[in-house]
Motif scaffolding. Structure first.
Motif, PDB file in Angstrom:
ATOM      1  N   GLU A 387      39.492  41.832  37.968  1.00 47.57           N
ATOM      2  CA  GLU A 387      40.322  42.812  38.670  1.00 47.57           C
ATOM      3  C   GLU A 387      40.476  44.056  37.824  1.00 47.57           C
ATOM      4  O   GLU A 387      40.187  44.065  36.631  1.00 47.57           O
ATOM      5  CB  GLU A 387      41.683  42.220  39.011  1.00 47.57           C
ATOM      6  N   GLY A 388      40.994  45.088  38.472  1.00 51.15           N
ATOM      7  CA  GLY A 388      41.046  46.408  37.839  1.00 51.15           C
ATOM      8  C   GLY A 388      40.143  47.288  38.677  1.00 51.15           C
ATOM      9  O   GLY A 388      39.311  46.779  39.435  1.00 51.15           O
ATOM     10  N   ALA A 389      40.269  48.594  38.561  1.00 55.42           N
ATOM     11  CA  ALA A 389      39.471  49.465  39.434  1.00 55.42           C
ATOM     12  C   ALA A 389      38.021  49.496  38.957  1.00 55.42           C
ATOM     13  O   ALA A 389      37.166  48.770  39.465  1.00 55.42           O
ATOM     14  CB  ALA A 389      40.088  50.849  39.481  1.00 55.42           C
ATOM     15  N   ASP A 409      38.444  37.667  42.799  1.00 56.10           N
ATOM     16  CA  ASP A 409      38.848  39.033  42.433  1.00 56.10           C
ATOM     17  C   ASP A 409      39.968  39.552  43.325  1.00 56.10           C
ATOM     18  O   ASP A 409      40.603  38.781  44.042  1.00 56.10           O
ATOM     19  CB  ASP A 409      37.621  39.954  42.408  1.00 56.10           C
ATOM     20  N   ALA A 410      40.186  40.860  43.283  1.00 59.33           N
ATOM     21  CA  ALA A 410      41.335  41.456  43.978  1.00 59.33           C
ATOM     22  C   ALA A 410      41.252  41.276  45.491  1.00 59.33           C
ATOM     23  O   ALA A 410      42.255  41.428  46.204  1.00 59.33           O
ATOM     24  CB  ALA A 410      41.457  42.932  43.609  1.00 59.33           C
ATOM     25  N   VAL A 439      36.280  29.552  32.209  1.00 60.08           N
ATOM     26  CA  VAL A 439      36.915  30.534  33.084  1.00 60.08           C
ATOM     27  C   VAL A 439      37.061  31.812  32.270  1.00 60.08           C
ATOM     28  O   VAL A 439      37.700  31.819  31.210  1.00 60.08           O
ATOM     29  CB  VAL A 439      38.290  30.044  33.560  1.00 60.08           C
ATOM     30  N   VAL A 440      36.437  32.874  32.757  1.00 60.34           N
ATOM     31  CA  VAL A 440      36.458  34.144  32.043  1.00 60.34           C
ATOM     32  C   VAL A 440      37.118  35.183  32.941  1.00 60.34           C
ATOM     33  O   VAL A 440      36.698  35.402  34.079  1.00 60.34           O
ATOM     34  CB  VAL A 440      35.028  34.583  31.671  1.00 60.34           C
ATOM     35  N   CYS A 441      38.146  35.790  32.426  1.00 55.50           N
ATOM     36  CA  CYS A 441      38.979  36.677  33.226  1.00 55.50           C
ATOM     37  C   CYS A 441      38.766  38.099  32.726  1.00 55.50           C
ATOM     38  O   CYS A 441      39.205  38.433  31.624  1.00 55.50           O
ATOM     39  CB  CYS A 441      40.411  36.201  32.995  1.00 55.50           C
ATOM     40  N   VAL A 442      38.056  38.899  33.506  1.00 51.35           N
ATOM     41  CA  VAL A 442      37.720  40.249  33.066  1.00 51.35           C
ATOM     42  C   VAL A 442      38.692  41.228  33.729  1.00 51.35           C
ATOM     43  O   VAL A 442      38.644  41.439  34.937  1.00 51.35           O
ATOM     44  CB  VAL A 442      36.260  40.603  33.422  1.00 51.35           C
ATOM     45  N   GLU A 443      39.570  41.787  32.908  1.00 49.73           N
ATOM     46  CA  GLU A 443      40.695  42.551  33.429  1.00 49.73           C
ATOM     47  C   GLU A 443      40.671  43.999  32.967  1.00 49.73           C
ATOM     48  O   GLU A 443      40.369  44.277  31.810  1.00 49.73           O
ATOM     49  CB  GLU A 443      41.999  41.957  32.864  1.00 49.73           C
ATOM     50  N   GLY A 444      41.072  44.903  33.845  1.00 50.23           N
ATOM     51  CA  GLY A 444      41.421  46.236  33.374  1.00 50.23           C
ATOM     52  C   GLY A 444      42.750  46.135  32.629  1.00 50.23           C
ATOM     53  O   GLY A 444      43.492  45.166  32.822  1.00 50.23           O
TER      54      GLY A 444
END
Ligand code: ADP
Ligand code: MG
Length: 568
Positions: A387-389, A409-410, A439-444
């Protein structure tokens, strides 16, 4: 005498309906419900905000096909969960929210945290009810769970009056109910299937779009046979990624705009023609495109674009019907058409641009560099939460999925703050497997902030989630530390600081170390690779990589502005 409490009835009914996970925050009047859930064999994950708890419960619904439960207290607790219900309902994901509420004899009297909860949940759910007695609890829970997964999946709410939680009833006065079976599967009308096949065969530039409905519907085996049997190009939506692997030779994701614009026939499998697919309209779609729409929700047919052929029913079953019909005369879409040529050419050109950006080698890193290195190290079977733009949009194009339901995701509601709850849910489910996956959480950095305290939840339960914060100091973009300091000298930051900015180089990694997880501050590609490898090797605890990137890093040039919609 064998007596049973309201809390036990709720917990046992959920267990009977195969609800295996509960996420929540306890307090008066629901503490005993959580304890009863554990006693009944349901896994209970205590979270830090009801919103994140509800996101987690809905992710379990999407991943397993059986709703997770979200347990909340009355008034504000329930209101915080509404965000999660709205997100689940908009995503068509099942979730069951259980809310404590005021005692029956205090209703409308100004009770503690009193709120019209059943009414409030109607707008956010498919079903919202309060059992009128202890005896009614099993049937209301059965109906709630059944409603959440039958038809178009969604959120449901069950309200429990506070005084019912510890009240008792004779067990033999409560009618026992069995588990509701999985939803019945329906096929499309055979005449419609034949029509669809003749439209498909006549297409010059056909395209299959695979949505998250196909992922939820577990249509992957049928889908693979269909795509490989027909030779058609396919495009996954964000969460349709992984139904078939992103590196499948028929995947044209890297030529998305071209594929959408020039397709003359689109076979739409479990995806809505909403903003995510540009409403199916020009300028993003061919104005004469024929849509073959497959969905189990009849009301969805024809939204924004009239369906050329509407196939109502279960995706997996219908795809098999289509394949049987299409293969009768050995038809296959040739691989040497001009259309395939156009698509392949665009795929190659786009790959070149991303690669050039990824290998730029300047510091601070840009998004493309970060994702290039992450993608090289991630195992193929990992679950990617994102998530994140820019982080989500660019990450989607560069981080491949190979397995269905492995991207969260979002979503349709574009909700920021879902990531940590989703990751906790995915890790809790993985932990029960013989061979758990990462589990890999890719965040802004902005997205991370919405539910950042859930890091404590991950540490408390030793959930080995890897959080990668792609930190550009703000929402969309930020400013560098020196500029920030200059601004602070000039006056009150509330008047001067760009509203999109967040604290430059904020130490999100220290949030993780504060609770006993691993934290890494990352500025270079070498640091990124080392930190990610160390985190991947550690199954004992969560990690957070705080990846500082160029605050002005942006997406590569886009052909179309975002959210285009022409007038109808
Ligand atoms: P995406 O975000 O991938 O475009 P959407 O959430 O917009 O996907 O659309 C998913 C669609 O799939 C919904 O319209 C839903 O009704 C439908 N759906 C869900 N499960 C099934 C299934 N098993 N068979 C057919 N359609 C399904
Ligand atoms: Mg940011």
């Amino acid at each position: 005498m064998d007596e049973v409490t309201g809390a036990q009835l709720i917990a046992e009914s959920l267990k009977t309906q195969k609800v295996e996970y509960m996420f929540g925050i306890v307090g008066v009047p629901v503490i005993e419900v959580a304890m009863a859930a554990q006693a009944a064999g349901i896994k209970y994950v205590g979270m830090r905000n009801e919103q994140a708890a509800c996101y987690a419960a809905s992710a379990v619904g999407y991943i397993t096909g059986r709703p997770g439960a979200c347990l909340v207290v009355s008034g504000p607790g329930l209101i915080h969960a509404l965000g999660g219900m709205a997100n689940a309902n908009t995503n068509c994901w099942p979730v069951i929210v259980i809310g404590g509420s005021s005692d029956r004899n205090q209703e409308t009297a100004g009770a503690f945290q009193e709120f019209p909860q059943v009414e409030a949940c109607r707008l956010y759910s498919k079903f919202s009810a309060r059992p009128s007695s202890l005896e009614a609890i099993p049937s209301v829970i059965e109906k709630a769970v059944r409603t959440s997964i039958y038809g178009r999946p969604g959120a449901v709410y069950v309200d429990i009056a506070g005084d019912m939680v510890n009240a008792k009833v004779e067990r033999n006065e409560v009618r026992e109910l069995s588990c509701c079976p999985p939803p019945p599967v329906s096929l499309a009308a055979s005449a419609a299937v034949e029509r669809a096949v003749s439209v498909l065969k006549a297409a010059k530039t056909p395209l299959v779009i695979i949505g998250k409905g196909a992922a939820y519907g577990r249509a992957e085996a049928a889908m693979r046979e269909f795509v490989e049997g027909t030779g058609l190009p396919f495009l996954p939506t964000p969460m349709g990624k992984g139904v078939l692997p992103d590196d499948h030779p028929n995947c044209v994701a890297a030529a998305r705009s071209r594929a959408l614009l020039q397709a003359d026939v689109v076979l739409l499998l479990g995806a809505r023609l909403n903003w995510m697919l540009h409403f199916g309209l020009p300028p993003r779609f061919n104005p004469h495109v024929k849509i073959i729409q497959v969905d189990l929700c009849a009301e969805e047919m024809g939204n924004n674009v009239k369906a050329g052929v509407a196939l109502l029913g279960d995706i997996g079953a219908i795809v098999t019907q289509l394949l049987t019909c299409v293969c009768k005369d050995g038809w296959k879409y040739p691989s040497n058409t001009e259309w395939w040529g156009t698509l392949r050419e665009k795929i190659a050109a786009n790959a070149k641009i991303s690669k050039a950006l990824a290998l730029k080698g300047t510091l601070p890193m840009n998004y493309y560099t970060v994702f290039h290195h992450i993608s090289q190290l991630l195992p193929h079977d990992c679950i990617i939460v994102s998530e994140g733009a820019n982080t989500m949009d660019i990450g989607r194009t560069m981080l491949n999925n190979y397995i269905p339901r492995h991207r969260l995701d979002a979503g349709t509601f574009g909700t920021m703050g879902v990531g940590l709850g989703f990751a906790i849910a995915a890790a809790a489910v993985e932990r029960t497997k013989i061979k758990p996956q990462r589990v890999v959480c890719v965040e802004g950095d902005s997205a991370f902030g919405f539910s950042g305290m859930e890091v404590e939840t991950m540490c408390r339960y030793n959930l080995p989630v890897i959080i990668i914060v792609v930190n550009n100091n703000g929402i969309y973009s930020g400013v560098d530390p020196d500029t920030w300091k200059e601004m602070a000298k000039m006056g009150d930051l509330t008047s001067i600081a760009p509203p999109v900015s967040l604290l430059p180089e904020a130490r999100y990694d220290e949030v993780m170390t504060a609770f006993g997880g691993r934290g890494f501050l990352v500025r270079t590609t070498e640091e990124l690779r080392d930190a990610l490898q160390l985190s991947l090797d550690d199954w004992e605890r969560p990690s957070l990589l705080n990846v500082l990137i160029d605050p002005s890093s942006d997406r590569k040039q886009q052909e179309f502005p975002w959210l285009t919609r022409s007038s109808l």
